[in-house]
Design an enzyme around this catalytic site. Structure first.
Site, short mmCIF file in Angstrom:
data_model
loop_
_atom_site.label_atom_id
_atom_site.label_comp_id
_atom_site.label_asym_id
_atom_site.label_seq_id
_atom_site.Cartn_x
_atom_site.Cartn_y
_atom_site.Cartn_z
N LYS A 85 0.82 -1.21 0.00
CA LYS A 85 0.00 0.00 0.00
C LYS A 85 0.86 1.26 0.00
CE LYS A 85 -3.94 -2.18 2.31
NZ LYS A 85 -4.86 -2.15 3.48
N ARG A 108 -7.83 -13.02 -2.22
CA ARG A 108 -9.17 -13.17 -2.78
C ARG A 108 -9.25 -12.39 -4.10
NH1 ARG A 108 -13.84 -12.93 1.95
NH2 ARG A 108 -12.54 -13.66 3.67
N HIS A 149 -11.95 -22.74 3.77
CA HIS A 149 -10.73 -23.47 4.07
C HIS A 149 -10.81 -24.86 3.43
CE1 HIS A 149 -8.77 -20.58 6.63
NE2 HIS A 149 -9.85 -20.44 7.36
N ASN A 152 -13.87 -27.07 3.50
CA ASN A 152 -15.01 -26.49 2.79
C ASN A 152 -14.89 -26.73 1.29
OD1 ASN A 152 -14.22 -23.80 4.93
ND2 ASN A 152 -15.85 -25.26 5.35
N ASP A 179 -5.61 -28.14 -0.09
CA ASP A 179 -4.58 -27.11 -0.22
C ASP A 179 -3.41 -27.57 -1.08
OD1 ASP A 179 -6.04 -25.43 1.34
OD2 ASP A 179 -4.75 -25.52 3.10
#
Length: 390
Positions: A85, A108, A149, A152, A179
């Site tokens: 940033k 995301r 995660h 899910n 993962d």
């Protein structure tokens, strides 16, 4: 176009921080934006194969203190800490990307775009860049921006359905199916495919690696058995999740033992070593109506002796049966020791690089860097690369 000219065009000839010799991916530079789980694992795998991975870590704060070289997934990488940033730090990252073959990020959808670092922005700077994106739900779809995660993702994809014995609650080894298997491995394959395309065409691409996609894709081996009747939707009715000869048994010392004697010749050896070769109850291996009863019988037999007993019984056989080991036990098991699969540099148990290539044994795992450890050397390299030629 000659080999050297092609490398110059695609940016493969440059100063590199990788000191692992003539590795498979020597000369490839990947910029990794710090994330959790599958994205850094994919970058670690590429580093194990010889790529120069520059991990862009977050700057140390009260929430993210510098704990030293503790992250095993950072092994073999170089580290520079940047605040994405901060315009000054963003400028450094963009300079790095102009020297890179690939980028890996695990935010995301939309986060990198809001930072001015999305695929369109990066491809304007570096057309041949392979832009790797690691998410659980993918870049598109109703769930794309939702949290989630491992369990899910593989629950929704279908990959968790067979992950237990019939009647038990589905549970899979932590992170391995989602993962790592459905996420990191597919991102790695996508990055390698993109790098090959960019090498030949000079045009990069975006790799949309989603755990729901990859874990569902891994189901195709089971789905291929439908035509032969070896795969059923109902749990406990398929060749690999229902039979007495395809499961894990508890031993007398609370150890565990695997059995997966699928082929008849291996099943015959299994029965012989169990002392059941002449037992008519076990004669018809594929009689599904007998599977529950025979499972109970085998459970009683295995429970009567410790794991070491059964390990000795089946040692050297083709009965497709063996112990369940924890990582520490696996590290001293003779076969694993002979291949040098596990290593403990500085007392930290970890597996060495895989896969292997002819003429080169896996090297001991390299150390993980401290956060921002390589800032000076990375910035010096940038200045050298950006310096006008004679």
């Amino acid at each position: 176009m000659g080999c050297l000219q092609r490398k110059l065009k695609t940016g493969l000839v440059r100063a590199t921080g990788n000191k692992r010799g003539k590795s498979m991916l020597a000369g490839i530079r990947i910029i990794e934006i710090e994330a959790l789980g599958p994205a850094p694992f994919a970058a670690m795998l590429l580093a194990d194969l010889g790529a120069d991975i520059i991990a862009v870590h977050r700057k140390s704060t009260a929430e993210t203190p510098d704990k030293g070289a503790e992250n095993l997934l950072d092994r073999g990488k170089r580290s520079i800490a940047l605040d994405l940033k901060d315009p000054k730090d963003t400028k450094i990252l963009k300079r790095l990307l102009k020297t890179a073959d690939g980028l890996i990020e695990g935010f995301r959808p939309g986060v990198m775009e809001r930072l001015g670092l999305g695929p369109k922005d990066c491809h304007q700077m570096r057309p041949q860049l392979v832009y790797g994106r690691m998410t659980g739900w993918g870049q598109t779809g109703p769930k794309a921006t939702q949290a989630g995660h491992d369990l899910n993702y593989i629950g929704l994809s279908g990959a968790l359905w067979y992950a237990s014995a019939p009647g038990d609650i589905p549970i899979a080894p932590a992170t391995l199916v989602g993962d790592i298997g459905g996420g990191a491995m597919y991102l790695t394959v996508g990055m390698l495919a993109g790098l090959l395309k960019a090498r030949d065409t000079g045009v990069g691409c975006v790799v949309d690696a989603a755990i729901v996609d990859g874990s569902a894709h891994m189901m195709n081996l089971l789905m291929s058995l439908r035509a032969s009747g070896g795969f059923q939707t109902t749990r406990g009715q398929s060749l690999l999740d229902g039979p007495h000869w395809s499961r894990v048994y508890c031993c007398g010392d609370d150890g565990y033992f695997t059995v997966q004697a699928l082929e008849p010749k291996f099943y015959a050896q299994f029965l012989d070593l169990m002392g059941l070769a002449g037992d008519v109850d076990f004669a018809d291996q594929f009689d599904q109506t007998r599977w529950p009863v025979l499972t109970s019988r085998l459970a009683q037999i295995f429970a009567a002796k410790p794991r070491a007993h059964w390990t000795a019984i089946f040692a050297g056989s083709d009965a497709c049966a063996g112990p369940v080991l924890n990582p520490e036990e696996a590290s001293v098991e003779p076969h694993m020791q002979a291949r040098g699969v596990w290593s403990s540099p500085e007392g930290r148990l970890q597996a060495v690089a895989a896969p292997r290539f002819d003429g080169a044994n896996p090297l001991p795992p390299p150390p993980s860097p401290r956060r921002d450890q390589h800032r000076c050397s990375i910035l010096d390299e940038l200045e050298q690369l950006e310096r006008p030629g004679p």
